[in-house]
Design an enzyme around this catalytic site. Structure first.
Site, PDB file in Angstrom:
ATOM      1  N   CYS A  97       4.527   1.103   0.826  1.00 30.38           N
ATOM      2  CA  CYS A  97       3.134   1.119   0.367  1.00 30.38           C
ATOM      3  C   CYS A  97       2.633  -0.306   0.258  1.00 30.38           C
ATOM      4  O   CYS A  97       3.350  -1.188  -0.230  1.00 30.38           O
ATOM      5  CB  CYS A  97       3.052   1.826  -0.989  1.00 30.38           C
ATOM      6  N   HIS A 119      -2.816   8.717  -3.525  1.00 35.65           N
ATOM      7  CA  HIS A 119      -3.388   7.535  -4.188  1.00 35.65           C
ATOM      8  C   HIS A 119      -4.632   7.909  -5.001  1.00 35.65           C
ATOM      9  O   HIS A 119      -4.866   7.360  -6.084  1.00 35.65           O
ATOM     10  CB  HIS A 119      -3.793   6.482  -3.150  1.00 35.65           C
ATOM     11  N   HIS A 130       0.199  10.648   1.644  1.00 33.41           N
ATOM     12  CA  HIS A 130       0.348   9.378   0.929  1.00 33.41           C
ATOM     13  C   HIS A 130      -0.999   8.859   0.437  1.00 33.41           C
ATOM     14  O   HIS A 130      -1.148   8.488  -0.741  1.00 33.41           O
ATOM     15  CB  HIS A 130       1.014   8.352   1.857  1.00 33.41           C
ATOM     16  N   GLU A 131      -1.990   8.835   1.325  1.00 37.49           N
ATOM     17  CA  GLU A 131      -3.290   8.273   0.939  1.00 37.49           C
ATOM     18  C   GLU A 131      -4.045   9.188  -0.022  1.00 37.49           C
ATOM     19  O   GLU A 131      -4.702   8.716  -0.956  1.00 37.49           O
ATOM     20  CB  GLU A 131      -4.131   7.991   2.185  1.00 37.49           C
TER      21      GLU A 131
END
EC number: 3.5.1.88
Length: 224
Positions: free
Chosen positions: A137, A183, A179-180
Site C-alpha cells: 500500500c 480505504h 483494496h481501494e
C-alpha cells in the site's frame, strides 16, 4: 449507492462538512506538483469517507480526479483513494497498465485495467473463491503482506459524470477494487493480512518475490 461492501468496519465516520471538503479539494488542485501520500496513523485513513453528494462542482471534481491520477502514476501505484491524500471523500482512481512478467501475470490472473474513477464504490464477492497474494500500500511504506481476498467481485459505483456503473472484476483487478474500496471504509490491507506473512520490502525482494506466496508460507508459518 445502497449496496454495502461485504465487510463491517469499526471505523468512525468522518466529521468533515461539505464546505470543508470543497475547500480542501480546491487547495489540493491549486498546489503545484502532486500532494504527499499520507501514511498509516493519519486519521483520514481510519475514518469512513464522506459519500460524494455533490460537494464538488464538475470542474473541481474533474481536476481532483486528474490530480489523483498523476499522484498514483508518480508513486507509482495501481490505485489511489482520496483519503490517501488526506481528503476523506468517497472517491478512488484505479489503473493497472504496468508491465508484469508472464509467469507472475498468469499466476495472479493479472491483466491490464484501464483508468477508472469511482465515486461511492461498493463491492460484493462473486462465489466463494478466494486467493492469497502479497500486496502493499502506498500509505504503508516499506512493508508487504499476504491478503486473502475474493477472487471475483461485482462492483457498483458512480462515475464522475454522474452515471451509475457496475462491472464484474476478477483476479488482480478484483484485488485492486477491494483494496481501494476498503480505504474508503477506513480499512487498511494490514487489517486483513496474514500477520506472519508481513515482511519488509527488502526481505520480500530478497527472499519471497515469487509469483505465489507458497514458499513464504512454508518458511514463515502462515496459510497461503
Amino acid at each position: 449507492m445502497s449496496t454495502p461492501s461485504p465487510y463491517r468496519t469499526t471505523a468512525p465516520e468522518s466529521d468533515w462538512t461539505a464546505a470543508r471538503i470543497a475547500e480542501a479539494a480546491a487547495e489540493l488542485v491549486a498546489t503545484e506538483g502532486i500532494p504527499p501520500i499520507v501514511q498509516a496513523g493519519h486519521p483520514a485513513l481510519r475514518t469512513r469517507a464522506v459519500p460524494f453528494d455533490g460537494q464538488l462542482d464538475a470542474e473541481l471534481l474533474d481536476a481532483l480526479v486528474l490530480l489523483m491520477r498523476r499522484t498514483m502514476h508518480a508513486a507509482p501505484g495501481v490505485g489511489l483513494a482520496a483519503p490517501q491524500i488526506g481528503l476523506p471523500l468517497s472517491l478512488a482512481v484505479l489503473e493497472d497498465t504496468w508491465a508484469a512478467d508472464e509467469e507472475s501475470a498468469r499466476a495472479r490472473d493479472r491483466v491490464p485495467l484501464s483508468f477508472t474513477a469511482m465515486l461511492n464504490p461498493a463491492y460484493a464477492p462473486l462465489g466463494d473463491g478466494r486467493a492469497g497474494f502479497y500486496e502493499g500500500c502506498l500509505s504503508v511504506r516499506g512493508y508487504t503482506a499476504v491478503v486473502r481476498r475474493a477472487a471475483a467481485v461485482r462492483a457498483q459505483w458512480t462515475a464522475p459524470d454522474g452515471s451509475a456503473r457496475s462491472a464484474e472484476f476478477s483476479g488482480w483487478q478484483a484485488r485492486i477494487v477491494q483494496h481501494e474500496t476498503d480505504h474508503l471504509g477506513g480499512t487498511l490491507y494490514l487489517d486483513r493480512a496474514e500477520p506472519r506473512s508481513l515482511c519488509a520490502n527488502e526481505e520480500y525482494t530478497a527472499r519471497w518475490a515469487q509469483p505465489t506466496p507458497e514458499r513464504a508460507a512454508r518458511a514463515l508459518g502462515f496459510s497461503a
